[in-house]
Scaffold this motif. Structure first.
Motif, PDB file in Angstrom:
ATOM      1  N   THR A 100      53.632  39.852 -27.615  1.00 28.48           N
ATOM      2  CA  THR A 100      55.075  39.651 -27.605  1.00 28.48           C
ATOM      3  C   THR A 100      55.473  38.899 -26.338  1.00 28.48           C
ATOM      4  O   THR A 100      54.836  39.029 -25.294  1.00 28.48           O
ATOM      5  N   TYR A 103      56.146  40.638 -22.790  1.00 24.25           N
ATOM      6  CA  TYR A 103      54.934  41.123 -22.129  1.00 24.25           C
ATOM      7  C   TYR A 103      54.120  39.951 -21.590  1.00 24.25           C
ATOM      8  O   TYR A 103      53.504  40.039 -20.526  1.00 24.25           O
TER       9      TYR A 103
ATOM     10  N   LEU B 214      66.009  32.963 -22.260  1.00 26.86           N
ATOM     11  CA  LEU B 214      65.310  33.993 -23.034  1.00 26.86           C
ATOM     12  C   LEU B 214      66.029  35.340 -22.978  1.00 26.86           C
ATOM     13  O   LEU B 214      66.850  35.580 -22.112  1.00 26.86           O
ATOM     14  N   THR B 215      65.643  36.218 -23.889  1.00 26.70           N
ATOM     15  CA  THR B 215      66.004  37.643 -23.944  1.00 26.70           C
ATOM     16  C   THR B 215      67.469  37.949 -23.600  1.00 26.70           C
ATOM     17  O   THR B 215      67.750  38.589 -22.595  1.00 26.70           O
ATOM     18  N   ASP B 258      63.338  40.620 -19.492  1.00 20.50           N
ATOM     19  CA  ASP B 258      63.911  41.452 -20.543  1.00 20.50           C
ATOM     20  C   ASP B 258      64.953  42.471 -20.061  1.00 20.50           C
ATOM     21  O   ASP B 258      64.697  43.671 -20.074  1.00 20.50           O
ATOM     22  N   PRO B 322      49.321  47.812 -23.355  1.00 19.36           N
ATOM     23  CA  PRO B 322      50.761  48.102 -23.322  1.00 19.36           C
ATOM     24  C   PRO B 322      51.160  49.186 -24.337  1.00 19.36           C
ATOM     25  O   PRO B 322      50.808  49.092 -25.511  1.00 19.36           O
ATOM     26  N   TYR B 343      48.576  47.873 -28.815  1.00 17.76           N
ATOM     27  CA  TYR B 343      49.574  46.923 -28.311  1.00 17.76           C
ATOM     28  C   TYR B 343      50.932  47.296 -28.900  1.00 17.76           C
ATOM     29  O   TYR B 343      51.322  46.820 -29.957  1.00 17.76           O
ATOM     30  N   THR B 345      54.898  47.347 -28.057  1.00 17.62           N
ATOM     31  CA  THR B 345      55.891  46.818 -27.113  1.00 17.62           C
ATOM     32  C   THR B 345      57.276  46.770 -27.770  1.00 17.62           C
ATOM     33  O   THR B 345      57.451  47.205 -28.904  1.00 17.62           O
ATOM     34  N   GLN B 346      58.247  46.223 -27.037  1.00 17.77           N
ATOM     35  CA  GLN B 346      59.603  45.949 -27.524  1.00 17.77           C
ATOM     36  C   GLN B 346      60.340  47.182 -28.076  1.00 17.77           C
ATOM     37  O   GLN B 346      60.892  47.144 -29.176  1.00 17.77           O
ATOM     38  N   THR B 359      57.448  47.447 -31.775  1.00 14.69           N
ATOM     39  CA  THR B 359      56.513  46.618 -32.539  1.00 14.69           C
ATOM     40  C   THR B 359      55.076  46.949 -32.160  1.00 14.69           C
ATOM     41  O   THR B 359      54.774  47.293 -31.011  1.00 14.69           O
ATOM     42  N   MET B 361      51.115  45.362 -32.530  1.00 19.76           N
ATOM     43  CA  MET B 361      50.263  44.266 -32.970  1.00 19.76           C
ATOM     44  C   MET B 361      49.068  44.871 -33.699  1.00 19.76           C
ATOM     45  O   MET B 361      48.337  45.690 -33.150  1.00 19.76           O
ATOM     46  N   ILE B 367      52.229  41.298 -36.399  1.00 21.27           N
ATOM     47  CA  ILE B 367      53.059  42.227 -35.626  1.00 21.27           C
ATOM     48  C   ILE B 367      54.045  42.882 -36.578  1.00 21.27           C
ATOM     49  O   ILE B 367      54.717  42.191 -37.353  1.00 21.27           O
ATOM     50  N   GLU B 390      59.212  40.726 -34.950  1.00 20.15           N
ATOM     51  CA  GLU B 390      59.358  41.061 -33.530  1.00 20.15           C
ATOM     52  C   GLU B 390      60.790  41.376 -33.132  1.00 20.15           C
ATOM     53  O   GLU B 390      61.742  41.070 -33.848  1.00 20.15           O
ATOM     54  N   ALA B 391      60.884  41.919 -31.934  1.00 17.92           N
ATOM     55  CA  ALA B 391      62.154  42.091 -31.214  1.00 17.92           C
ATOM     56  C   ALA B 391      63.227  42.807 -32.029  1.00 17.92           C
ATOM     57  O   ALA B 391      64.322  42.294 -32.224  1.00 17.92           O
ATOM     58  N   GLN B 434      64.312  36.814 -30.572  1.00 16.24           N
ATOM     59  CA  GLN B 434      64.880  37.743 -29.588  1.00 16.24           C
ATOM     60  C   GLN B 434      66.366  38.054 -29.831  1.00 16.24           C
ATOM     61  O   GLN B 434      67.207  37.857 -28.954  1.00 16.24           O
TER      62      GLN B 434
END
Lengths: 160, 441
Positions: A100, A103, B214-215, B258, B322, B343, B345-346, B359, B361, B367, B390-391, B434
């Motif tokens: 992602t 990260y 971003l984000t 983020d 992560p 993995y 994340t988010q 999410t 992976m 994902i 994602e996100a 995002q």
């Protein structure tokens, strides 16, 4: 305490723009340094040499550890940088598209910092080395195969 | 239970005498019953939505516009099954006067409707008057009658005010209508932040960095937008006041990753690395630090707060790969939330309860989005075999999740119900990623 803050209103600084160049557009960079006179001509030649000699290093997936190939390349980079102390470098940490993106910004910074630390231990002044992470935002190869990904997991040197 | 009919404050409304005399608990019961059905995921509320009636043919265009807005809006919520109207729905009385026309309830029952909604539209100069009525089709009880007024050029907000009331009637909570989604849009190789309505309508650019933004993270009042930019070739955190158009830039050394606003405060959390390691800090909207929240050797990032702002979910690589963790900001106690997979994340904490979307992976590189309760129970996968999903970001009422997916090739924004049903594209042009769904405006 580390609460000392640099809070500036949004501004674009001209000198900052060079360091934003990535592997894909550094070819055009030499013009910025070209001007009349033999000093600048030799400076330009030195930059050309720097681009040839100070090469990128590559990483395994989801790792910021230096592999043996990366270590030997960084030794070469350090040797050249120690002999040419007018050259400084921006080290850009990059990732492949997997994982992602948030990260990967962190991982890219780890790669850039690990690379910088190695060079500093090898005698390059820390003041000559800056780092930045682009995460997965600036791939060198936009493909979606391991061949492309392995090129994108890199610490890229922008010399100046 | 608080009557769901209470929060009608902004707009003029009319109560019929018979409605006012009815015990309010009757409505409460029927509403609770609908909510139970909907939560079970088995069914949606069968609704007959009659096109609004207009007396003058010149006003038909407005009626057509309003009908489309209401139908699309209600369909978007996933709460209703919208049925075709029976032919003989109005069986007598005065057609152009709600309350004085006879609704044919047996006809509604025959098509399987449980709720009927319709109304009459009148134009007075530049203003539209929309008198809406909602009935329980099974018992013939009036559930709501209300007059909406609005500019004839803005049928969208007029229609959405009715949609909002109808959803509140059945859920007891504010709806998504009026909420915004901020997201990253990629055009010509550049990423900028855009803002659109909940359904992707009316997108407008927020940033013009000329490179990389971003984000985006919208504050709970919808007035502040925090995001990252690479304006000077380095990552900066920017905090933009959307109404005043002022921007604070945090240019401290190292990455910024983020940001997320903490509910119930005007503070946000984000990752900084100026200290040599990537740690999460609590930051004021002025950009100054309140305090450091994490302290370990790994990467810490992607904060998301519980509705009361006491707990923070975040990602940490402190054990290697992560994973999602939860911190109690009062005590500083941290526990690991995710254990499956290498993995995770988010994390995105629901704004209304203790569900956390995140999410994973998968081994094949795909994902997928999952949700889990904050105590680690109730793990549920919401996307399957659809490339990169994602996100996730929750709707303000916690009923939906917006996310990006590359299922169709390019990364696009999609919305699904919180149980994973009803996944559909927002149909925005280009590539997006995002997303961040605002709270209410």
């Amino acid at each position: 305490m580390l609460l000392c803050w640099v809070i500036a209103a949004f501004s674009v600084s001209g000198c900052g723009s060079k360091s934003s160049e990535t592997a894909l557009d550094t070819d055009s960079g030499s013009e910025q340094y070209a001007s009349s006179g033999s000093d600048s001509a030799s400076a330009s030649a030195l930059l050309e040499e720097a681009r040839r000699m100070v090469k990128d290093v590559f990483f395994q997936y989801d790792s910021a550890e230096l592999e043996s190939d990366a270590v030997s390349q960084l030794k070469n980079n350090a040797e050249w940088l120690n002999q040419n102390r007018t050259i400084s470098a921006m080290i850009e940490g990059h990732c492949d598209e997997r994982g992602t993106s948030e990260y990967n910004i962190a991982l890219g910074e780890k790669r850039a910092e690990t690379t910088k630390s190695f060079l500093v231990r090898a005698g390059v002044a820390a003041s000559r080395l800056e780092t930045v992470s682009f995460g997965e935002e600036r791939p060198f190869d936009s493909g979606h195969t391991e061949a492309a990904w392995s090129k994108n997991r890199r610490a890229h040197f922008v010399v100046k | 239970m608080k009557s769901p009919l209470m929060p009608f404050s902004k707009i003029v409304f009319i109560l019929l005498c018979c409605f006012a005399l009815m015990p309010s608990t009757l409505f409460g019961e029927s509403v609770k019953e609908y909510v139970k059905i909907t939560k079970a995921g088995a069914d949606r509320i069968p609704l007959v939505l009659r096109s609004v009636d207009v007396e003058g043919s010149k006003d038909a265009q407005y009626a057509k516009g309003i009908d489309k807005v209401i139908k699309n809006g209600l369909a978007f919520t996933g709460l209703f099954a919208i049925l075709n109207s029976p032919m003989n729905l109005i069986s007598g009385g005065e057609l152009y006067q709600t309350g004085k026309r006879q609704i044919n309830f047996p006809a509604l029952s025959s098509v399987g409707a449980e709720v009927y909604a319709g109304g009459v539209l009148k134009r007075k100069g530049k203003t539209l008057h929309m008198d809406m009525e909602v009935y329980d089709a099974l018992t013939g009880k009036l559930l709501m009658r209300k007059l909406y007024e609005g500019n004839r050029e803005d049928t969208r907000s007029l229609g959405h005010r009715f949609c909002d009331d109808l959803v509140r009637l059945f859920t007891g909570k504010p709806s998504i209508f009026g909420s915004k989604i901020a997201y990253v849009s990629r055009r010509n190789g550049k990423k900028e932040i855009y803002l659109a309505d909940y359904d992707g309508y009316g997108e407008v650019p927020v940033t013009s960095t000329g490179g990389l933004a971003l984000t985006p993270a919208l504050s709970s009042d919808g007035r502040q937008l925090a995001y990252l930019t690479y304006t000077r070739g380095r990552p900066d955190l920017q905090i933009k006041d959307l109404s005043r158009k002022t921007v604070v830039s945090v240019t401290r050394k190292g990455v910024k990753i983020d940001p997320a606003w903490r509910n119930g405060s005007m503070e946000l959390a984000t990752t900084f690395s100026f200290d040599g390691n990537q740690e999460i800090y609590l930051v004021r909207k002025s950009g100054s630090i309140v305090r450091r929240l994490t302290r370990d050797r790994g990467i810490d990032l992607s904060p998301s707060f519980s509705p009361d702002g006491r707990y923070m979910s975040f990602v940490s690589s402190r054990h290697g790969s992560p994973q999602v963790f939860i911190m109690d900001l009062n005590s500083g106690t941290t526990k690991r939330l995710t254990f499956d997979g290498k993995y995770n994340t988010q994390p995105a904490w629901s704004p209304v309860n203790d569900k956390i979307a995140f999410t994973t992976m998968q081994k094949n590189g795909e994902i997928d989005i999952f949700i889990v309760n904050a105590d680690g129970t109730g793990l549920k996968q919401l996307t399957y075999r659809a490339r990169q999903n994602e996100a996730p970001s929750w709707s303000p009422d916690g009923t939906m999740i917006v996310f990006s997916s590359s299922r169709g090739g390019a990364s696009k924004l999609y919305v699904m119900n919180a149980d994973g049903r009803n996944q559909r594209s927002l149909k925005l042009a280009g590539e997006q990623m995002q997303p961040c769904w605002s709270s209410f405006r």
